[in-house]
Design a protein around this motif. Structure first.
Motif, PDB file in Angstrom:
ATOM      1  N   ASN A  17     -11.479   2.035  -9.806  1.00 20.28           N
ATOM      2  CA  ASN A  17     -12.057   3.303  -9.366  1.00 20.28           C
ATOM      3  C   ASN A  17     -13.165   3.717 -10.318  1.00 20.28           C
ATOM      4  OD1 ASN A  17     -12.631   5.807  -8.331  1.00 20.28           O
ATOM      5  ND2 ASN A  17     -10.874   6.801  -9.287  1.00 20.28           N
TER       6      ASN A  17
ATOM      7  N   VAL B  90      -8.847  -2.326  -4.308  1.00 21.46           N
ATOM      8  CA  VAL B  90      -7.621  -2.997  -4.733  1.00 21.46           C
ATOM      9  C   VAL B  90      -7.637  -4.427  -4.194  1.00 21.46           C
ATOM     10  CG1 VAL B  90      -5.106  -2.992  -4.702  1.00 21.46           C
ATOM     11  CG2 VAL B  90      -6.328  -0.817  -4.695  1.00 21.46           C
TER      12      VAL B  90
ATOM     13  N   GLU C 163      -2.975   5.528   0.284  1.00 30.18           N
ATOM     14  CA  GLU C 163      -3.931   4.443   0.519  1.00 30.18           C
ATOM     15  C   GLU C 163      -4.030   4.104   2.009  1.00 30.18           C
ATOM     16  OE1 GLU C 163      -3.437   2.184  -3.796  1.00 30.18           O
ATOM     17  OE2 GLU C 163      -2.132   1.680  -2.115  1.00 30.18           O
TER      18      GLU C 163
ATOM     19  N   LEU D 214       0.839  -1.190   0.000  1.00 30.27           N
ATOM     20  CA  LEU D 214       0.000   0.000   0.000  1.00 30.27           C
ATOM     21  C   LEU D 214       0.879   1.246   0.000  1.00 30.27           C
ATOM     22  CD1 LEU D 214      -2.484  -1.043   2.824  1.00 30.27           C
ATOM     23  CD2 LEU D 214      -3.021  -0.932   0.404  1.00 30.27           C
TER      24      LEU D 214
ATOM     25  N   GLN E  34     -11.341  10.468  -4.926  1.00 30.53           N
ATOM     26  CA  GLN E  34     -11.529   9.130  -5.482  1.00 30.53           C
ATOM     27  C   GLN E  34     -12.292   8.246  -4.495  1.00 30.53           C
ATOM     28  OE1 GLN E  34      -7.509   7.845  -6.391  1.00 30.53           O
ATOM     29  NE2 GLN E  34      -7.787   8.398  -8.529  1.00 30.53           N
TER      30      GLN E  34
ATOM     31  N   THR F   5     -10.800  -1.576   0.433  1.00 32.00           N
ATOM     32  CA  THR F   5     -11.614  -0.482  -0.089  1.00 32.00           C
ATOM     33  C   THR F   5     -11.089   0.826   0.515  1.00 32.00           C
ATOM     34  OG1 THR F   5     -13.516  -1.971  -0.116  1.00 32.00           O
ATOM     35  CG2 THR F   5     -13.952   0.371  -0.438  1.00 32.00           C
TER      36      THR F   5
ATOM     37  N   VAL G  80     -12.522   3.429  -4.046  1.00 33.77           N
ATOM     38  CA  VAL G  80     -11.442   2.757  -4.761  1.00 33.77           C
ATOM     39  C   VAL G  80     -11.243   1.367  -4.165  1.00 33.77           C
ATOM     40  CG1 VAL G  80      -8.976   2.806  -5.315  1.00 33.77           C
ATOM     41  CG2 VAL G  80     -10.303   4.908  -5.327  1.00 33.77           C
TER      42      VAL G  80
ATOM     43  N   GLU H  71      -5.006  -4.518 -10.004  1.00 34.04           N
ATOM     44  CA  GLU H  71      -5.383  -3.235 -10.586  1.00 34.04           C
ATOM     45  C   GLU H  71      -6.236  -2.426  -9.618  1.00 34.04           C
ATOM     46  OE1 GLU H  71      -8.104  -1.635 -14.373  1.00 34.04           O
ATOM     47  OE2 GLU H  71      -7.996  -3.770 -13.868  1.00 34.04           O
ATOM     48  N   LYS H  72      -5.975  -1.118  -9.556  1.00 31.52           N
ATOM     49  CA  LYS H  72      -6.823  -0.235  -8.766  1.00 31.52           C
ATOM     50  C   LYS H  72      -8.119   0.001  -9.526  1.00 31.52           C
ATOM     51  CE  LYS H  72      -5.064   3.347  -6.682  1.00 31.52           C
ATOM     52  NZ  LYS H  72      -4.498   4.708  -6.443  1.00 31.52           N
TER      53      LYS H  72
ATOM     54  N   ARG I 154      -0.244  -6.968  -5.482  1.00 30.53           N
ATOM     55  CA  ARG I 154      -1.461  -6.175  -5.624  1.00 30.53           C
ATOM     56  C   ARG I 154      -1.954  -6.182  -7.057  1.00 30.53           C
ATOM     57  NH1 ARG I 154      -1.235  -0.286  -4.034  1.00 30.53           N
ATOM     58  NH2 ARG I 154      -3.004  -0.114  -5.444  1.00 30.53           N
TER      59      ARG I 154
END
Length: 348
Positions: free
Chosen positions: A265, A247, A214, A210, A242, A236, A245, A262-263, A260
């Motif tokens: 959003n 992840v 984040e 992170l 944003q 979350t 979001v 894709e983010k 990790r």
């Protein structure tokens, strides 16, 4: 002993949760009972156990077509009922001597956990964590929240946070246990790990990839899938720029290290968020009033257009496999047989 009655679809649409376990078999739970369908939610049987005392605030969890568990409140106690034959017969027992609600989850017919709510208030939550290895017949206390805010004997020796709120627990194996949740007043992830079967927990958020933003905007973590050494955790995050979001984090070594994804959003206002995976690669998320799908364990996502997009009354999605799923709304049920590409409303 069980009451088995035909339930109208109007009753079915009062469900607070559903669980699709095959292309035809679906469990439905209300605060007052359990229902089972063998024709893709066209008709339902009420299979609520005939409790020996008055029970309120029922919550249900279904693993497959045969196995389901119900928790409820009865005269200050937490009660449990479970079935191994699709609700034809139920076994009832006292899960805990006291409590203010409980929920259970099972990874297979034998191994599961229960979270017993003891008290809550002012962004604090007191709870006790139990586990079973015989389908719910007997339970063992594993740990609890700290005895810092709520000074009660039942919490003595606990070393999990009492800051609201726990969202998931996972017994990866006999030694490794993961607990996730969401902090309200503290800007850091609620993610704890035990290497001794849950006797003690230590903060494990540092092993998640992170960034600083984040960590400050963290809302909650949950565990939508785990089998063997493969564990998927979803975070979350929300900021004014944003909101909502999401992840996904994938571990292939039982939670020791994480990659990790894709983010995601959707750039819409925060709404109810739900994530589920049917296997180690295929998953769905309802985020920002839209439905997304992944076939890469959350490394990439793509949006699926649905006729109930941005529906105010959305409650839940459930998928039995990558193709067969349902969506529960306040006033309707929707079903898909092609992975969400098209949907049909189940009329009243």
């Amino acid at each position: 002993m069980t009451f088995i009655l035909t339930a109208s679809l109007a009753q079915a649409q009062e469900f607070n949760s559903i669980r699709m376990v095959s292309d035809q078999q679906v469990w439905g739970f209300t605060r007052g009972g359990a229902y089972f369908s063998e024709d893709a939610a066209q008709t339902w049987k009420q299979v609520t156990p005939a409790f020996t005392e008055q029970v309120t605030a029922l919550q249900g969890f279904a693993l497959d077509a045969k196995h389901a568990w119900l928790t409820g409140q009865g005269d200050g106690k937490v009660l449990l009922a479970f079935t191994q034959d699709a609700g034809q017969n139920w076994t009832q027992l006292k899960l805990y001597e006291q409590g203010q609600g409980a929920w259970v989850q099972f990874r297979d017919p034998q191994n599961g956990f229960a979270v017993i709510g003891m008290d809550a208030g002012m962004s604090h939550q007191a709870f006790i964590l139990l586990k079973t290895s015989n389908g719910g017949v007997t339970w063992q206390k594993v740990n609890s929240s700290k005895n810092d805010y709520f000074k009660t004997p039942e919490l003595q020796g606990g070393n999990l946070p009492d800051i609201c709120c726990i969202t998931d627990a996972l017994f990866v194996n006999d030694k490794t246990v993961l607990v996730t949740g969401g902090y309200t007043p503290i800007e850091k992830p609620y993610f704890f790990r035990s290497n001794n079967g849950g006797k003690t927990f230590v903060a494990a958020s540092s092993i998640l990839p992170l960034n600083a933003t984040e960590r400050k905007s963290f809302s909650r973590l949950e565990i939508p899938y785990a089998k063997g050494d493969v564990v998927l955790v979803v975070g979350t995050f929300s900021t004014p720029e944003q909101p909502s979001v999401l992840v996904t984090f994938l571990s292939q070594d039982g939670g020791k290290s994480w990659v990790r994804g894709e983010k995601l959003n959707p750039r819409s206002q925060p709404q109810r968020t739900q994530v589920l995976f049917t296997d180690a690669k295929n998953g769905f998320t309802w985020l920002g009033g839209k439905l997304y799908k992944t076939s890469t364990a959350g490394q990439t996502w793509h949006e699926i257009k649905v006729p109930f997009e941005n529906a105010a009354g959305f409650k839940q999605i459930t998928f039995a496999d990558p193709r067969n799923g349902m969506a529960l709304l306040d006033t309707s049920l929707w079903i898909t047989g092609n992975g969400g590409e098209s949907w049909q409303e189940i009329k009243r």
